[in-house]
Design a protein around this motif. Structure first.
Motif, PDB file in Angstrom:
ATOM      1  N   TRP A 121       0.807  -1.216   0.000  1.00  0.00           N
ATOM      2  CA  TRP A 121       0.000   0.000   0.000  1.00  0.00           C
ATOM      3  C   TRP A 121       0.843   1.270   0.000  1.00  0.00           C
ATOM      4  N   SER A 122       2.158   1.122   0.162  1.00  0.00           N
ATOM      5  CA  SER A 122       3.042   2.284   0.067  1.00  0.00           C
ATOM      6  C   SER A 122       3.559   2.495  -1.355  1.00  0.00           C
ATOM      7  N   ASP A 123       3.225   1.571  -2.262  1.00  0.00           N
ATOM      8  CA  ASP A 123       3.716   1.587  -3.643  1.00  0.00           C
ATOM      9  C   ASP A 123       2.520   1.742  -4.588  1.00  0.00           C
ATOM     10  N   THR A 124       2.397   2.901  -5.224  1.00  0.00           N
ATOM     11  CA  THR A 124       1.243   3.195  -6.074  1.00  0.00           C
ATOM     12  C   THR A 124       1.043   2.150  -7.160  1.00  0.00           C
ATOM     13  N   GLU A 125       2.113   1.749  -7.829  1.00  0.00           N
ATOM     14  CA  GLU A 125       1.969   0.787  -8.921  1.00  0.00           C
ATOM     15  C   GLU A 125       1.523  -0.578  -8.408  1.00  0.00           C
ATOM     16  N   SER A 126       2.014  -0.970  -7.234  1.00  0.00           N
ATOM     17  CA  SER A 126       1.578  -2.241  -6.641  1.00  0.00           C
ATOM     18  C   SER A 126       0.083  -2.200  -6.332  1.00  0.00           C
ATOM     19  N   VAL A 127      -0.377  -1.083  -5.800  1.00  0.00           N
ATOM     20  CA  VAL A 127      -1.798  -0.935  -5.477  1.00  0.00           C
ATOM     21  C   VAL A 127      -2.641  -0.988  -6.743  1.00  0.00           C
ATOM     22  N   ILE A 128      -2.195  -0.293  -7.777  1.00  0.00           N
ATOM     23  CA  ILE A 128      -2.946  -0.288  -9.037  1.00  0.00           C
ATOM     24  C   ILE A 128      -3.024  -1.698  -9.615  1.00  0.00           C
ATOM     25  N   ASP A 129      -1.910  -2.408  -9.642  1.00  0.00           N
ATOM     26  CA  ASP A 129      -1.922  -3.778 -10.165  1.00  0.00           C
ATOM     27  C   ASP A 129      -2.878  -4.665  -9.374  1.00  0.00           C
TER      28      ASP A 129
END
Length: 284
Positions: free
Chosen positions: A155-163
């Motif tokens: 949840w601290s990584d925007t791209e991880s959240v989007i994926d």
């Protein structure tokens, strides 16, 4: 239309309306963990074109509404349902046609049970009975449960959240229709970038439901339309069928191949059904 921030009972809620303020109001309640963007603008404009004033809003801990520390929500599920009334109060609307999807459909049921004076009609999409019914209902699909139990996001990584959220949207789509990943990714990215704190949405997974009404679904007296897809992986079709059977005179609209939520392929059918359903009570 421009977004409008309202503050009621110390809670800030971000709202937006579409259509003529003099048209019959339709309050749109999204599911938990989802901001108002999931009532997509094109869908809201279809309702407005049909002569309805569509109002959408961000739940607490989504979008631009009040957020709480991750893991420490300062509210219950009943409070989320109460926020729907707070929105109506801020817009000075005595009663509205209420449309809820997923957990938002549960909130809509609670409103119809506890505040029937504020509900002109109900449309319940991809949802399940909010109070217990005397029948067995099927569990979510194995694919859905596997995703819920194994998928994770940083949840601290925007791209991880989007994926993660795009993968979730793919599973919820049910797998019987082509999945438009580009459209889903665009919506998710806008949602993530707009949020005050995207990680706060996980609070919806840990909130207490609050006190549920004692009245059975059979006491709902407002005109009710149930909309359900045959490929819903969270609440299989039997959940929608149960609602239609428990609520007096409810109608059931089955969407062949539709998953969980309001898919673009079904916008015309759902928006048209909402407008037609609301026209039956003399308010438009």
């Amino acid at each position: 239309m421009a977004e409008r921030m309202i503050e009621v009972d110390g809670v800030e809620l971000c709202t937006e309306s579409f259509g003529d303020p003099s048209d019959p109001p339709v309050l749109l309640i999204m599911g938990t963990g989802a901001s108002m963007l999931w009532w997509e603008e094109g869908f809201c404009r279809l309702l407005a074109a049909g002569g309805r004033r569509a109002i959408r809003y961000d739940h607490r801990d989504t979008g631009r509404s009040t957020t709480y520390a991750q893991g420490r929500p300062g509210y219950t599920g009943a409070d989320l349902a109460g926020d729907a009334l707070r929105v109506l109060n801020a817009y000075e609307i005595p009663a509205a046609h209420v449309v809820g999807v997923s957990a938002g459909g549960g909130m809509a049921q609670l409103l119809a049970l506890e505040r029937p004076d504020r509900v002109l009609s109900l449309v319940l999409i991809s949802t399940s009975p909010a109070v217990s019914v005397d029948r067995e209902l099927p569990p979510p699909t194995e694919e859905f449960m596997t995703f819920v139990s194994t998928a994770q996001a940083d949840w601290s990584d925007t791209e991880s959240v989007i994926d993660y959220l795009v993968d979730c949207a793919r599973v919820l789509a049910g797998g019987r229709r082509p999945f438009d990943e580009a459209a889903a990714r665009d919506l998710v990215r806008r949602d993530v970038e707009r949020a005050r704190d995207v990680a706060a949405a996980t609070n919806h997974d840990v909130i207490d439901t609050g006190k549920l009404p004692e009245q059975p679904l059979s006491s709902i007296a407002v005109p009710t339309l149930v909309v359900h897809g045959t490929a819903d992986p969270m609440f299989p079709l039997a959940h929608g069928e149960a609602l239609a059977q428990e609520i007096p005179d409810a109608r059931l609209l089955v969407l062949e191949g539709a998953g969980h939520g309001v898919e673009r392929a079904d916008w015309d059918a759902i928006a048209g059904a909402i407008v037609e359903h609301g026209a039956g009570d003399g308010t438009g």
